[in-house]
Design a protein around this motif. Structure first.
Motif, mmCIF file in Angstrom:
data_model
loop_
_atom_site.group_PDB
_atom_site.id
_atom_site.type_symbol
_atom_site.label_atom_id
_atom_site.label_comp_id
_atom_site.label_asym_id
_atom_site.label_seq_id
_atom_site.Cartn_x
_atom_site.Cartn_y
_atom_site.Cartn_z
ATOM 1 N N GLN A 36 0.826 -1.210 0.000
ATOM 2 C CA GLN A 36 0.000 0.000 0.000
ATOM 3 C C GLN A 36 0.863 1.264 0.000
ATOM 4 O O GLN A 36 0.564 2.239 -0.694
ATOM 5 N N GLU A 37 1.936 1.241 0.772
ATOM 6 C CA GLU A 37 2.858 2.384 0.821
ATOM 7 C C GLU A 37 3.464 2.635 -0.559
ATOM 8 O O GLU A 37 3.537 3.780 -1.019
ATOM 9 N N GLU A 38 3.863 1.560 -1.220
ATOM 10 C CA GLU A 38 4.480 1.705 -2.543
ATOM 11 C C GLU A 38 3.463 2.189 -3.579
ATOM 12 O O GLU A 38 3.811 2.979 -4.465
ATOM 13 N N ILE A 39 2.222 1.744 -3.472
ATOM 14 C CA ILE A 39 1.172 2.228 -4.387
ATOM 15 C C ILE A 39 0.948 3.720 -4.171
ATOM 16 O O ILE A 39 0.815 4.485 -5.141
ATOM 17 N N LYS A 40 0.936 4.151 -2.912
ATOM 18 C CA LYS A 40 0.786 5.579 -2.603
ATOM 19 C C LYS A 40 1.925 6.384 -3.229
ATOM 20 O O LYS A 40 1.698 7.444 -3.832
ATOM 21 N N GLU A 41 3.138 5.877 -3.119
ATOM 22 C CA GLU A 41 4.290 6.576 -3.696
ATOM 23 C C GLU A 41 4.213 6.609 -5.224
ATOM 24 O O GLU A 41 4.602 7.599 -5.846
ATOM 25 N N LEU A 42 3.687 5.555 -5.831
ATOM 26 C CA LEU A 42 3.511 5.545 -7.279
ATOM 27 C C LEU A 42 2.496 6.605 -7.696
ATOM 28 O O LEU A 42 2.708 7.342 -8.669
ATOM 29 N N ASP A 50 6.875 12.414 -13.232
ATOM 30 C CA ASP A 50 8.299 12.102 -13.402
ATOM 31 C C ASP A 50 8.448 10.634 -13.810
ATOM 32 O O ASP A 50 8.248 9.736 -12.995
ATOM 33 N N ILE A 51 8.822 10.385 -15.064
ATOM 34 C CA ILE A 51 8.905 9.021 -15.589
ATOM 35 C C ILE A 51 9.958 8.196 -14.852
ATOM 36 O O ILE A 51 9.745 7.021 -14.575
ATOM 37 N N GLU A 57 9.125 3.611 -8.620
ATOM 38 C CA GLU A 57 8.038 3.210 -7.709
ATOM 39 C C GLU A 57 7.336 1.950 -8.197
ATOM 40 O O GLU A 57 6.966 1.095 -7.382
ATOM 41 N N LEU A 58 7.157 1.806 -9.497
ATOM 42 C CA LEU A 58 6.538 0.585 -10.010
ATOM 43 C C LEU A 58 7.439 -0.616 -9.726
ATOM 44 O O LEU A 58 6.959 -1.691 -9.342
ATOM 45 N N GLY A 59 8.733 -0.432 -9.872
ATOM 46 C CA GLY A 59 9.677 -1.495 -9.513
ATOM 47 C C GLY A 59 9.565 -1.873 -8.049
ATOM 48 O O GLY A 59 9.589 -3.067 -7.695
ATOM 49 N N ASP A 60 9.403 -0.880 -7.185
ATOM 50 C CA ASP A 60 9.241 -1.151 -5.752
ATOM 51 C C ASP A 60 7.957 -1.935 -5.478
ATOM 52 O O ASP A 60 7.928 -2.820 -4.613
ATOM 53 N N ILE A 61 6.887 -1.619 -6.216
ATOM 54 C CA ILE A 61 5.642 -2.376 -6.055
ATOM 55 C C ILE A 61 5.871 -3.826 -6.453
ATOM 56 O O ILE A 61 5.451 -4.756 -5.751
ATOM 57 N N LEU A 62 6.534 -4.037 -7.579
ATOM 58 C CA LEU A 62 6.789 -5.405 -8.036
ATOM 59 C C LEU A 62 7.623 -6.179 -7.015
ATOM 60 O O LEU A 62 7.326 -7.342 -6.716
ATOM 61 N N ILE A 63 8.643 -5.543 -6.470
ATOM 62 C CA ILE A 63 9.456 -6.195 -5.438
ATOM 63 C C ILE A 63 8.596 -6.561 -4.234
ATOM 64 O O ILE A 63 8.710 -7.664 -3.684
ATOM 65 N N SER A 64 7.715 -5.662 -3.843
ATOM 66 C CA SER A 64 6.853 -5.920 -2.685
ATOM 67 C C SER A 64 5.883 -7.064 -2.956
ATOM 68 O O SER A 64 5.610 -7.878 -2.067
ATOM 69 N N VAL A 65 5.372 -7.150 -4.169
ATOM 70 C CA VAL A 65 4.460 -8.236 -4.512
ATOM 71 C C VAL A 65 5.213 -9.565 -4.557
ATOM 72 O O VAL A 65 4.693 -10.601 -4.125
ATOM 73 N N VAL A 66 6.444 -9.548 -5.041
ATOM 74 C CA VAL A 66 7.255 -10.772 -5.019
ATOM 75 C C VAL A 66 7.517 -11.183 -3.574
ATOM 76 O O VAL A 66 7.491 -12.370 -3.244
ATOM 77 N N GLU A 67 7.723 -10.226 -2.711
ATOM 78 C CA GLU A 67 7.899 -10.539 -1.290
ATOM 79 C C GLU A 67 6.640 -11.187 -0.728
ATOM 80 O O GLU A 67 6.715 -12.130 0.065
ATOM 81 N N LEU A 68 5.475 -10.720 -1.156
ATOM 82 C CA LEU A 68 4.227 -11.339 -0.719
ATOM 83 C C LEU A 68 4.172 -12.797 -1.175
ATOM 84 O O LEU A 68 3.823 -13.686 -0.387
ATOM 85 N N ALA A 69 4.547 -13.048 -2.414
ATOM 86 C CA ALA A 69 4.576 -14.428 -2.915
ATOM 87 C C ALA A 69 5.517 -15.276 -2.067
ATOM 88 O O ALA A 69 5.174 -16.385 -1.651
#
Length: 124
Positions: A36-42, A50-51, A57-69
């Motif tokens: 949720q924190e990473e989605i907020k930052e995205l 800012d591309i 931030e999208l990379g951070d979300i992906l890392i966080s989702v992999v951590e969930l897995a």
């Protein structure tokens, strides 16, 4: 670590290594909060436009989702492969439907797309 590994697999292996050294979440709720924190930052990066920050931030979300897995003892690469296969089947079903009524997908209403998409799930 090999650069030839798929990114999700490499990410999960890196997180396994970090976990063995004690760098991990203790409770699943912490993982959800991080996502949720990473989605907020995205969203904030999107507001700025800012591309470079969006990619970060999208990379951070992906890392966080992999951590969930990893936390759920699931293989992120296998989960994504399975999801890709489901998407491919469902999208094919939608394309076949549109073709059967001599229309393109872009000519379908959102409601019609959703209805057909829901029907396609019966084949999963």
């Amino acid at each position: 670590m090999s650069k030839k590994l798929p990114a999700l697999r490499k990410c999960q292996l890196l997180q396994d290594i970090a976990s063995r050294d004690g760098f991990e979440f203790k409770h699943i709720q912490e993982v959800f909060e991080k996502i949720q924190e990473e989605i907020k930052e995205l969203k904030e990066a999107l507001d700025i436009g800012d591309i470079k920050q969006l990619k970060h931030e999208l990379g951070d979300i992906l890392i966080s989702v992999v951590e969930l897995a990893r936390f759920l003892n699931l293989d992120a690469e296998e989960c994504l492969e399975s999801a890709n296969e489901r998407f491919e089947r469902r999208f094919g079903y939608l394309k076949d439907y549109a073709k059967s009524i001599n229309r393109s997908i872009s000519e379908l209403s959102l409601e019609e797309i959703d209805r057909v998409w829901q029907q396609s799930k019966a084949f999963d």
